[in-house]
Design a protein around this motif. Structure first.
Motif, short mmCIF file in Angstrom:
data_model
loop_
_atom_site.label_atom_id
_atom_site.label_comp_id
_atom_site.label_asym_id
_atom_site.label_seq_id
_atom_site.Cartn_x
_atom_site.Cartn_y
_atom_site.Cartn_z
N ASP A 1 1.73 -2.60 -4.95
CA ASP A 1 2.51 -3.01 -3.79
C ASP A 1 1.56 -3.55 -2.71
O ASP A 1 0.61 -2.87 -2.32
CB ASP A 1 3.30 -1.82 -3.24
N PRO A 2 1.78 -4.78 -2.23
CA PRO A 2 0.87 -5.37 -1.24
C PRO A 2 0.70 -4.53 0.02
O PRO A 2 -0.39 -4.51 0.60
CB PRO A 2 1.53 -6.73 -0.92
N ASP A 3 1.76 -3.83 0.45
CA ASP A 3 1.62 -2.97 1.63
C ASP A 3 0.71 -1.79 1.34
O ASP A 3 -0.09 -1.38 2.19
CB ASP A 3 2.99 -2.47 2.08
N ASP A 4 0.81 -1.24 0.13
CA ASP A 4 -0.08 -0.14 -0.25
C ASP A 4 -1.51 -0.64 -0.35
O ASP A 4 -2.46 0.07 0.02
CB ASP A 4 0.36 0.45 -1.59
N PHE A 5 -1.67 -1.86 -0.85
CA PHE A 5 -3.00 -2.46 -0.94
C PHE A 5 -3.60 -2.62 0.45
O PHE A 5 -4.76 -2.25 0.69
CB PHE A 5 -2.92 -3.81 -1.65
N ARG A 6 -2.81 -3.15 1.37
CA ARG A 6 -3.30 -3.34 2.74
C ARG A 6 -3.70 -2.01 3.36
O ARG A 6 -4.75 -1.90 4.01
CB ARG A 6 -2.24 -4.02 3.60
N ALA A 7 -2.90 -0.98 3.16
CA ALA A 7 -3.20 0.33 3.72
C ALA A 7 -4.51 0.88 3.15
O ALA A 7 -5.31 1.49 3.87
CB ALA A 7 -2.05 1.30 3.45
N ALA A 8 -4.74 0.65 1.85
CA ALA A 8 -5.96 1.15 1.22
C ALA A 8 -7.19 0.42 1.74
O ALA A 8 -8.23 1.04 2.02
CB ALA A 8 -5.85 0.99 -0.29
N VAL A 9 -7.11 -0.91 1.87
CA VAL A 9 -8.23 -1.67 2.40
C VAL A 9 -8.50 -1.28 3.85
O VAL A 9 -9.65 -1.11 4.27
CB VAL A 9 -7.97 -3.19 2.28
N ASP A 10 -7.44 -1.08 4.61
CA ASP A 10 -7.57 -0.65 5.99
C ASP A 10 -8.29 0.70 6.07
O ASP A 10 -9.22 0.88 6.86
CB ASP A 10 -6.18 -0.54 6.64
N GLU A 11 -7.87 1.63 5.23
CA GLU A 11 -8.50 2.95 5.19
C GLU A 11 -9.98 2.85 4.86
O GLU A 11 -10.82 3.53 5.46
CB GLU A 11 -7.79 3.83 4.16
N GLY A 12 -10.31 2.01 3.87
CA GLY A 12 -11.69 1.86 3.47
C GLY A 12 -12.56 1.25 4.55
O GLY A 12 -13.69 1.70 4.79
N VAL A 13 -12.05 0.24 5.23
CA VAL A 13 -12.81 -0.41 6.30
C VAL A 13 -13.05 0.56 7.45
O VAL A 13 -14.16 0.65 7.99
CB VAL A 13 -12.09 -1.68 6.79
N VAL A 14 -12.02 1.30 7.83
CA VAL A 14 -12.17 2.29 8.91
C VAL A 14 -13.22 3.33 8.53
O VAL A 14 -14.07 3.69 9.35
CB VAL A 14 -10.82 2.97 9.21
#
Length: 252
Positions: A140-153
């Motif tokens: 799911d693209p929203d789940d992907f975005r959340a994961a990338v966001d978490e990793g960057v933070v």
């Protein structure tokens, strides 16, 4: 959209194509130029700048999939070419680029281990190559975005600079997966956290469309791999130096 075995095979074969043969700096053809707008970023790399100017040492960690390495020669893969070309551009700086493979892992699976990798490797800069496997798996693209966001933070909180690198481009698979949602979400995360995004997808598509490389062809695989890796390393080195805001005097 559900995963398709044929689609997965196609992307796997293309990843293998870009990971078979070694390359030297002189293997990079003169015609794999990249438009300037794809090699510039408004987001800075302040820790890279400080490490180059003050410490005269630059440690880079590439976190990526199998397409970031070459079985026959690690030095020939784009991380190796990145190290060689940064060393050439920064002759008084000790440059080291290491690679941590995260084979067949989604962004969510990788994000949770990034801090441990930073603690182990102690890099100044982490280049996180992600998105391809999520697209293959139709995450799911929203789940992907959340994961990338978490990793960057997590990386920023760990005190390192971050460059995001998006999917590789393949005209043989672009009808099999929907890349835009993953490309768009990576751009959103990069802009939100003010980190540079190395647009590998657009760069490789430019090379294909301009005729520099025929990424659809299955012939001349080893030669194609050598040249694509060399060109990606050269483009990425230019991108990192630009984002670090180094003037010529600081490079020498």
């Amino acid at each position: 959209m559900k995963s398709n075995p044929v689609m997965i095979l196609g992307l796997t074969l293309f990843a293998g194509l870009l990971a078979v043969a070694p390359a030297r700096a002189e293997d990079a053809p003169a015609n794999c130029e990249v438009p300037a707008y794809l090699l510039t970023s408004e987001s800075p790399l302040p820790k890279v700048e400080a490490a180059i100017i003050s410490d005269r040492r630059l440690e880079i960690l590439v976190v990526g999939s199998r397409s970031s390495t070459i079985t026959a020669s690690e030095a020939g893969a784009y991380p190796g070419r990145l190290q060689a070309m940064l060393q050439e551009a920064l002759p008084k700086v000790a440059v080291n680029v290491s690679v941590e493979l995260q084979v067949k892992k989604t962004a969510e699976e990788v994000a949770g281990g990034l801090v441990k990798l930073v603690e182990l490797k102690k890099p100044t800069l982490v280049i996180w190559q992600t998105g391809t496997y999520d697209a293959i798996r139709s995450i799911d693209p929203d789940d992907f975005r959340a994961a990338v966001d978490e990793g960057v933070v997590a990386l920023q909180n760990a005190g390192v600079d971050v460059v995001l690198m998006n999917l590789q481009y393949s005209p043989r698979t672009e009808t099999m997966i929907s890349a835009p949602p993953y490309l768009d979400n990576m751009r959103v995360v990069a802009q939100h956290h003010d980190v540079p995004l190395f647009d590998r997808f657009a760069i490789m598509r430019h090379w294909n469309d301009s005729g520099d490389f025929d990424l659809f062809s299955t012939t001349h695989g080893a030669d194609l791999a050598k040249r694509v890796h060399a060109c990606l390393g050269r483009a990425l080195s230019t991108f990192v130096i630009d984002a670090a805001h180094l003037n010529p005097a600081q490079q020498n």
